[in-house]
Scaffold this active site. Structure first.
Site, PDB file in Angstrom:
ATOM      1  N   GLN A  67      64.587  62.026 -23.985  1.00 25.79           N
ATOM      2  CA  GLN A  67      64.420  63.416 -24.417  1.00 25.79           C
ATOM      3  C   GLN A  67      65.347  63.712 -25.596  1.00 25.79           C
ATOM      4  O   GLN A  67      66.421  64.264 -25.432  1.00 25.79           O
ATOM      5  CB  GLN A  67      64.749  64.337 -23.232  1.00 25.79           C
ATOM      6  CG  GLN A  67      64.483  65.784 -23.449  1.00 25.79           C
ATOM      7  CD  GLN A  67      63.019  66.119 -23.316  1.00 25.79           C
ATOM      8  OE1 GLN A  67      62.240  65.354 -22.784  1.00 25.79           O
ATOM      9  NE2 GLN A  67      62.640  67.272 -23.809  1.00 25.79           N
ATOM     10  N   PHE A  68      64.926  63.351 -26.795  1.00 23.67           N
ATOM     11  CA  PHE A  68      65.769  63.571 -27.973  1.00 23.67           C
ATOM     12  C   PHE A  68      66.001  65.048 -28.240  1.00 23.67           C
ATOM     13  O   PHE A  68      67.003  65.431 -28.851  1.00 23.67           O
ATOM     14  CB  PHE A  68      65.189  62.883 -29.213  1.00 23.67           C
ATOM     15  CG  PHE A  68      64.024  63.601 -29.839  1.00 23.67           C
ATOM     16  CD1 PHE A  68      64.230  64.514 -30.869  1.00 23.67           C
ATOM     17  CD2 PHE A  68      62.730  63.366 -29.401  1.00 23.67           C
ATOM     18  CE1 PHE A  68      63.157  65.176 -31.453  1.00 23.67           C
ATOM     19  CE2 PHE A  68      61.658  64.012 -29.982  1.00 23.67           C
ATOM     20  CZ  PHE A  68      61.874  64.930 -31.009  1.00 23.67           C
ATOM     21  N   THR A  69      65.124  65.908 -27.762  1.00 21.26           N
ATOM     22  CA  THR A  69      65.253  67.336 -28.038  1.00 21.26           C
ATOM     23  C   THR A  69      66.477  67.957 -27.363  1.00 21.26           C
ATOM     24  O   THR A  69      66.857  69.081 -27.695  1.00 21.26           O
ATOM     25  CB  THR A  69      63.985  68.107 -27.624  1.00 21.26           C
ATOM     26  OG1 THR A  69      63.770  67.931 -26.229  1.00 21.26           O
ATOM     27  CG2 THR A  69      62.776  67.619 -28.406  1.00 21.26           C
TER      28      THR A  69
END
Length: 134
Positions: A67-69
């Site tokens: 989950q880069f966000t």
């Protein structure tokens, strides 16, 4: 009961349907394999399940999703910046290291697909979210 799943292209590729953890893993520029191993050990042993049990105590499953966000910077303007998130070639092996270390500890691990457009579904057993930053 916690239920969580991750779907890619209409196919469920990972799911848990019993008490366990949905783990969203974000990787930033200074993360290392050692931090990934420490995160896995922390997740496996953290006493946050019913009765102050850990996943290791009750062999609870974990669904791990990249989950880069999580590293969105919203300080300026109306559009988030993703500059704090590590690029894919750096992040992917570290997410894999978390999964591998959990499995080496004896965990049952389901996983998303790195870089894919994933649909994550969660039915949470109460509103409970923890950020673990090592």
């Amino acid at each position: 009961m916690t239920k969580a799943s991750v779907t890619v292209d209409g196919q469920v590729i990972g799911a848990i349907d019993e008490p366990g953890l949905l783990v969203l893993v974000g990787v930033t520029h200074d993360d290392t394999t050692e931090k990934a191993r420490k995160l896995a050990a922390k997740l496996w042993g953290m006493r946050i399940l019913d009765g102050e049990k850990s996943c290791s105590d009750v062999n609870a499953p974990l669904l791990v999703v990249s989950q880069f966000t999580l590293y969105a910077d919203t300080a300026k303007g109306r559009r988030p910046s993703w500059g704090k998130a590590a690029p894919g070639p750096v992040a992917e092996p570290l997410v894999a290291a978390v999964i591998d270390e959990l499995r080496s500890l004896g965990a049952r691990v389901e996983a998303g697909k790195f870089g894919a457009e994933m649909k994550v579904a969660l039915v949470n057993d109460g509103p409970f979210t923890i950020i673990v930053d090592l």
